[in-house]
Each structure stands twice: as structure tokens, then as C-alpha cells.
Design an enzyme around this catalytic site. Structure first.
Site, PDB file in Angstrom:
ATOM      1  N   ASP A 205     -10.155  59.366  49.335  1.00 31.52           N
ATOM      2  CA  ASP A 205     -11.535  59.254  48.874  1.00 31.52           C
ATOM      3  C   ASP A 205     -12.129  57.888  49.209  1.00 31.52           C
ATOM      4  OD1 ASP A 205     -13.806  60.218  47.075  1.00 31.52           O
ATOM      5  OD2 ASP A 205     -13.215  58.390  46.029  1.00 31.52           O
ATOM      6  N   GLU A 269     -12.197  60.179  53.949  1.00 31.72           N
ATOM      7  CA  GLU A 269     -13.648  60.217  53.767  1.00 31.72           C
ATOM      8  C   GLU A 269     -14.177  58.821  54.072  1.00 31.72           C
ATOM      9  OE1 GLU A 269     -16.914  61.159  50.264  1.00 31.72           O
ATOM     10  OE2 GLU A 269     -15.210  59.849  49.854  1.00 31.72           O
TER      11      GLU A 269
END
Length: 535
Positions: A205, A269
Site C-alpha cells: 500500500d 501501489e
């Protein structure tokens, strides 16, 4: 080595299905989806022909950011179930031939994590430097001008330490200090814990936020300044609070660990307006991560041929280049069918976008509900849950409209999501798009997406092949996917008007999938149409 040899990793060209567990299936009536709910619905996932699932965070958390604020990286939050529930999910997924990818949040933890509780006690304890602490300026103001994504300064005062601590997101998400090797070691232990349980990959993330400038220099202002912003964060060039050039060294440590467990998939990401350099650095060669995706499409207001070709052109397979991944919607972004092709029938929008996603070179990431063509829901202010939406209302759509519960059965209470009041309301019009409704309709978005899954799984060209653009003008995309002796021509008219384009004359028996009217060579390509055909 051939792409299709036995040594080709399972993840190359794989279709990944993202599950946001709070909104997938509630089995205990508390209004929140859970791990047993995912297990119950894995047969549906397998029916899509995908290769694996990515599950958003289910770890112990106070849920200030709904799981992206982790209080224990190695346990399951009770709202989602138990570690035994996760093991059962993993076992069932593997029995169905599905790989399991889990989220990892290494840039920050929750302020409820024991690491932070210890770190904030004083400046001399064993974890004093596990987070990012700085003295105030002489006037008491924060150490520098860094701004948080969710609004306000990236610094919060802590009276116990008599210092500010850093956070790129909420104050309840303190920044981990990855310049400290002990912190890196701890995160490697977290990864090892889940690898030992048998997971098949990790989605990392907001990875470019994981490391920062240790000199804490001020970020420069954005030039020219934006005309209108919803948060001070948008007024800066984020050159010092993120994307530090030393981060790939940490990624090499992660990769070394993953490689000891076989073909483990890793995808980063990488948000931000200019992420390409970081994406390349994070996936370069065979010592870093396998793949990365950015927000090229996740917040795009329009889908254009030029944008598609420009993004794909960055990932054509040059020596040492990572493998791309693509997402059109996810839990952080408004659903693409509500952003693109205004005025077009909803089922046509969904079929077009899903077909394009499956035809690109890389790994398609299909977000739950995209197989049904779910639209972005409108959430009243009093029902908002997303802290970003609440803080910036009404200047931002927020994320709740993409997180509403999955509709499984039109006639059941809460569309089959669960018996208790859902944590977010069922989206407007979603009952009519329920799985049970679409199961009965051969022409539904669901059944079309299943056919796309079969098509991609059975085509080496679509899964592994090179991509060559023949046209990307006037919002007509014509490109070929080629591998060995197989070539697939993909034609998409993304405009609202018939357009001329040089396309092959194809016998009907060679058309693998299509949306819209007839596509005959020499005739204009119909508006909002596509054709996937074997040459």
C-alpha cells in the site's frame, strides 16, 4: 525461455480480483463483511475465471481508516474473524485454484500499535526511533511544511515525548521510520509470518510514502498553484516527504525473502501525479518487486485512446522492465462506469471497460462489483464513514461510494449481503444488478465478464503477448496482442460517434468477444463498441 514454459511464474498475465472484505459478505449479522463471507463466495470468484484474489486489510485495527491503520500485523481483527478463518479461506481458495494476495501497509501503522505505544513513552526506549519524531521549531510550530493527504500538517504534537510525530495520512497513522534497520527487520518478520501461512503474494500500500528525506527539507510549492484545492496537500510538490531514492534497497530485502518461498507475487501501489520513475525503480530487474500500478485510470474523468496508448507505451517489455498491472476502479476511487461514457447504457459501459482491462498487456485487477457493472453510489453526509470524505465534504466524492456492499440476491434482505444493517447502504440501483439476477441473463455483464476470463485464460497472446498499437486517434484504439503464431486484434471505439479505422476483415468464426454493432472492414467502427478477434 518461452513465456509459456513450466518456469513461467503463475502471476505473469494473471487476472486478480480485489475483495474489500467489509463489503463482500457478512455471515454473523453485524453489518460488516468478514473472512468466512469471502470463503462462502469463493465459488463465485472462481466462476469469473480469475487467477487470484487480493484481499484488502483484515488485520487488527481501530478502523480509523478501515484497516489501513494496523495495530497488529500478524492477527485478524475480530470484526473479520480469526486466524483460523483466514487459514480456511486460504485452503478453500487453493482448492479452487485461486491464489491469495494480501495487503501490507509498511509506510505507517496505527497509533494503537504496541510499537507506537512504546515509542511515544520517552526518547530512550528500545523503539524510540521506530517512528518519525522531531522537535518543534523555536516558535512551537511543526518541524517543516509537509502536509498530510487527508488534510492539515503532517505533524501532530505529543506531550509525552515533547515532540511532533510525522503522519502522511491521519494523525492516527504515524509514519514508520524505515531508515531504521530494526523497523525493516520487523516488517520482514511480518512478511515471513504470512508466507509461512501460505499466502501467494502481497500488494504494498502507498509504497512511495514509505521512505522520506532524513534532512526534513521543506517541500516546494506547486507551480503554477492550482486554482482550486480541497486540501493543502495539493499545493505542494511532494519531493521530500515521499519517494526517497533509498527505498529500492528495502525492496531488495523483501524480494530476497519472497524468493525463498517460490513464485510469490508482489505489486506496489504508487500514487501521485508523476509516478513512472518510482514504478520503474521499484520493479527493475529481478531483485525488486514484480509489478506496480498507479492512478493513471483510477481518477481519470474520461477514458481516451491517447491516454490508454500513452500509459501502455511505458510498459512494452524493455530489458529489465517490471511487469505492469492495471486497475480502472478500486476501493479508493470512484467506479469507472460512473466516470466514463456519460449517457451510454450502463451495461455497455461496463462491458467496454472490462474488455479493455482484460486486453491490456499486464495484470488486470478487477475490483469487486466490476463484474456486475456496479455504479458509484451516492452516500448522504450523515451516512459517510470515510474520514477523507467527512473532512473534505462536499469538495470530494470520498471513497464510500465505491465501497458499498456486494448485491448477491435481489429479493433477500440487504441483497443477500447479511441480515444486520450494513455498515454502508446498498447502492442505488444495485439490487437489479445482483448476482442472482445476472446469472439468469446470458447477455449480462456478469456472464460477459466470465467469457472474458475464459478468453484470456485460453489465449497466450492476451496473457503474455506483446502489444502493438495500430491506431490511437479519434478515440479509436486498434492494437494487436501477439505471442508465437497467435495474434489477437483488439478494436475499441471509445467515442460517441462512428469512426473510421483500418481494421482487419474478420470471419465471424474468429470473433472472440464483441460489444456494439457490426464491425466490417471498410465501414466506420460503431460508437462505443469493441471487437476482440483472432487474426
Amino acid at each position: 525461455m518461452s513465456e509459456t514454459s513450466s518456469q513461467t511464474p503463475w502471476w505473469k498475465g494473471a487476472v486478480i480480483y480485489q475483495i474489500y472484505p467489509r463489503s463482500y459478505q457478512d455471515t454473523n449479522g453485524d453489518g460488516v463483511g468478514d473472512l468466512p463471507g469471502i470463503t462462502r463466495r469463493l465459488d463465485h470468484v472462481a466462476s469469473l475465471g480469475v487467477d487470484g484474489i487480493w484481499i484488502s486489510p483484515f488485520f487488527t485495527s481501530p478502523m480509523m481508516d478501515f484497516g489501513y491503520d494496523v495495530a497488529d500485523y500478524c492477527d485478524v481483527d475480530p470484526v473479520f474473524g480469526t486466524l483460523d478463518d483466514f487459514d480456511r479461506l486460504l485452503s478453500r481458495a487453493h482448492a479452487l485454484g485461486l491464489k491469495v494476495i494480501i495487503d501490507q501497509v509498511y509506510a505507517h501503522s496505527s497509533d494503537a500499535h504496541p510499537w507506537f505505544s512504546q515509542s511515544r513513552q520517552d526518547r530512550t526506549n528500545d523503539r524510540a526511533d521506530w517512528y518519525v519524531w522531531r522537535d518543534p521549531k523555536p516558535d512551537g510550530s511543526p518541524p517543516n511544511n509537509w502536509q498530510a493527504v487527508f488534510g492539515g500538517p503532517s505533524w501532530t504534537w505529543d506531550a509525552r515525548r515533547q515532540q511532533y510525530y510525522m503522519h502522511n495520512f491521519l494523525p492516527s497513522q504515524p509514519q514508520l521510520n524505515l531508515h531504521n534497520m530494526a523497523v525493516q527487520d520487523a516488517l520482514l518478520s511480518v512478511m515471513r509470518f504470512w508466507l509461512e501461512r501460505g499466502v501467494d503474494g502481497f500488494r504494498l500500500d502507498a509504497l512511495n510514502f514509505a521512505l522520506f528525506d532524513p534532512d526534513f527539507r521543506d517541500n516546494p510549492p506547486k507551480e503554477p498553484p492550482p486554482r482550486s484545492v480541497s486540501r493543502p496537500f495539493d499545493l505542494q510538490e511532494h519531493v521530500h516527504n515521499q519517494s526517497h531514492p533509498e527505498l529500492p534497497k528495502f525492496l531488495r530485502r523483501l524480494r530476497e525473502l519472497m524468493d525463498t518461498y517460490g513464485d510469490i507475487f508482489s505489486v506496489a501501489e504508487v500514487p501521485g501525479p508523476n509516478p513512472l520513475a518510482q514504478m520503474r525503480a521499484y520493479t527493475e530487474g529481478d531483485r525488486h518487486l514484480n509489478s506496480a500500478y498507479n492512478f493513471d485510470f483510477l481518477y481519470a474523468r474520461q477514458l481516451t485512446a491517447g491516454a490508454v496508448s500513452a500509459s501502455q507505451a511505458n510498459w512494452l517489455g524493455a530489458e529489465g522492465e517490471g511487469w505492469p498491472s492495471w486497475a480502472f476502479s478500486n476501493h479508493d476511487a470512484p467506479r469507472c462506469v460512473s466516470r466514463w461514457f456519460d449517457g451510454v447504457a450502463p451495461d455497455v459501459r461496463a462491458k467496454l471497460t472490462n474488455a479493455l482491462l482484460y486486453c491490456l498487456r499486464g495484470n488486470p485487477i478487477l475490483y469487486q462489483g466490476e463484474e456486475l457493472g456496479l455504479s458509484q453510489a451516492e452516500i448522504a453526509f450523515e451516512e459517510l464513514q470515510d474520514p477523507e470524505a467527512i473532512a473534505n465534504w462536499p469538495r470530494t466524492l470520498g471513497r464510500d461510494g465505491a465501497r458499498t456492499p456486494m448485491p448477491w440476491s435481489q429479493a433477500e434482505e440487504n441483497c443477500g449481503f447479511g441480515t444486520g444493517k450494513p455498515w454502508l447502504p446498498i447502492g442505488q440501483g444495485h439490487a437489479g444488478l445482483s448476482v442472482d439476477v445476472q446469472e439468469k441473463d446470458p447477455g449480462s455483464v456478469l456472464n460477459f465478464t466470465r467469457e472474458l476470463g475464459k478468453l484470456r485464460a485460453g489465449s497466450q497472446a492476451l496473457r503474455f503477448g506483446a502489444i502493438t498499437f495500430r491506431s490511437a486517434t479519434d478515440d479509436v484504439l486498434v492494437f494487436h496482442r501477439s505471442h508465437g503464431e497467435e495474434t489477437i486484434e483488439c478494436v475499441f471505439n471509445l467515442s460517441g460517434e462512428p469512426r473510421s479505422a483500418a481494421i482487419a476483415g474478420i470471419d465471424a468464426s474468429r470473433i472472440l468477444a464483441s460489444v456494439g454493432g457490426d464491425m466490417s472492414a471498410g465501414q466506420p467502427v460503431p460508437a462505443h463498441s469493441c471487437r476482440i478477434a483472432r487474426l
